[in-house]
Design a protein around this motif. Sequence first.
Motif, mmCIF file in Angstrom:
data_model
loop_
_atom_site.group_PDB
_atom_site.id
_atom_site.type_symbol
_atom_site.label_atom_id
_atom_site.label_comp_id
_atom_site.label_asym_id
_atom_site.label_seq_id
_atom_site.Cartn_x
_atom_site.Cartn_y
_atom_site.Cartn_z
ATOM 1 N N SER A 1 -7.279 -2.527 -1.832
ATOM 2 C CA SER A 1 -6.109 -3.221 -1.483
ATOM 3 C C SER A 1 -6.400 -4.572 -0.913
ATOM 4 C CB SER A 1 -5.659 -2.520 -0.165
ATOM 5 O OG SER A 1 -4.446 -3.125 0.277
ATOM 6 N N ALA B 1 1.773 1.784 -3.481
ATOM 7 C CA ALA B 1 0.537 2.539 -4.261
ATOM 8 C C ALA B 1 0.271 3.815 -3.831
ATOM 9 C CB ALA B 1 -0.651 1.499 -3.817
ATOM 10 N N ILE B 2 0.553 4.209 -2.643
ATOM 11 C CA ILE B 2 0.059 5.473 -2.242
ATOM 12 C C ILE B 2 1.218 6.454 -3.030
ATOM 13 C CG2 ILE B 2 0.009 7.343 -0.322
ATOM 14 C CD1 ILE B 2 -1.153 4.664 1.292
ATOM 15 N N LEU C 1 -8.179 3.835 -1.408
ATOM 16 C CA LEU C 1 -7.201 2.724 -2.085
ATOM 17 C C LEU C 1 -7.952 1.169 -1.702
ATOM 18 C CD1 LEU C 1 -4.501 2.240 -3.684
ATOM 19 C CD2 LEU C 1 -3.535 1.578 -1.402
ATOM 20 N N VAL D 1 -0.142 6.921 -6.523
ATOM 21 C CA VAL D 1 -1.192 7.822 -6.654
ATOM 22 C C VAL D 1 -0.672 9.083 -6.943
ATOM 23 C CG1 VAL D 1 -3.189 8.578 -5.546
ATOM 24 C CG2 VAL D 1 -2.815 6.213 -5.640
ATOM 25 N N SER E 1 -10.377 3.517 -6.009
ATOM 26 C CA SER E 1 -9.117 3.598 -6.622
ATOM 27 C C SER E 1 -9.192 2.660 -7.713
ATOM 28 C CB SER E 1 -8.011 3.523 -5.884
ATOM 29 O OG SER E 1 -7.835 2.099 -5.592
ATOM 30 N N ASP F 1 0.748 -1.250 0.136
ATOM 31 C CA ASP F 1 -0.132 0.046 -0.133
ATOM 32 C C ASP F 1 0.647 1.092 0.177
ATOM 33 O OD1 ASP F 1 -2.279 -1.438 0.008
ATOM 34 O OD2 ASP F 1 -2.709 -1.242 2.216
ATOM 35 N N ALA G 1 -5.039 3.397 3.717
ATOM 36 C CA ALA G 1 -5.884 2.892 2.536
ATOM 37 C C ALA G 1 -7.086 3.562 2.377
ATOM 38 C CB ALA G 1 -5.566 1.349 2.545
#
Length: 337
Positions: free
Chosen positions: A286, A248-249, A284, A252, A323, A245, A277
């Motif tokens: 996840s 992923a953040i 997000l 983003v 997301s 995560d 998340a």
Amino acid sequence: MAATIKDVAKLAGVAISTVSYALNGSPKISDETKRRVARAAEELNYRPSGAARNLKKRKSETIGLFLNALGGPFYSQLIEGIQEVVASYDYKLIVSSTYGGENSSAHRVLREKFVDGAIIMGFDIRDSLILTIAGKSLPIVVLDRELNADYVHSVRIDDEQGAYEAVSHLIKLGRRKIDFLSGPVVAYDNAKRFAGYRRAMDEHGLPYARTIKAQGRYTETTGYQSMKLMLAANRLPDAVFAANDEMAIGAVRALQEANLSIPDDVAVVGFDNIHQASYVRPALTSVGHSRYELGAIATQCLFHSPREGQSIVLPTELAIRQSCGFGRADGSPSANA
């Protein structure tokens, strides 16, 4: 199959750590809860092995937890699960980073056996060292690899299946150019998540990079940097599956700085379902799993597992949020969105 402490906790309707406290007669637990746990243990014919009693006869009364890094949101619930079970046996917990490789304090503590048991989630600690030092006086649980030998146990997440389900969900939503944002290439969990990504892509005949290229260290910064490199190479996917995560953040943030819409231009999915998340925007999607349970079960292995190594794999669950594009593959809203 013999009942486990997890079975007792489920039947009694309490946490795993509460079972430990209750069976050890801790004053922290009410008499009613102790009776409920005792009834559940009796019904299941649960009998703790002699390993826990033997462990308590040793001198340091300390369990060591050895991690790749000490920062980041992933570890808090893991440590909570470990700490509660350790405390229920009146033991102490020390936590050390594996940073620095063979010169790290973690390696020294393990080589010189300063602890009575060890939980390892550090790819810098080699299998060869673990197999050399593990024994009756130092049982070991690994959380980040498949390694089973006498007094060595493996407790891990079903990383491959979780990744497979996440990427399959993206494909059902119509995404076809899906990139994998890799963590450390040497990490076991990263390799398994990449394998799940490849399996989903293969099943649908979709192209993908056969080897891991862009990679980071499971941090928001490296996720941001890796996504920037993708954008600079003019290689824009319609979805990104990140190995965790935090990456992923970071991805983003890079996409938003490039004025790209999530999920309209690029869908993003992460792994671990950390607390943040659900608070980033867009929230997000996840792959979730219980880090508390991972830690608690790993610690119980040190106190109650037999000499023969065992392997425990915990399931995952996809938490679907904005997301990825839609709540469900049929386009209807998700309850988690």
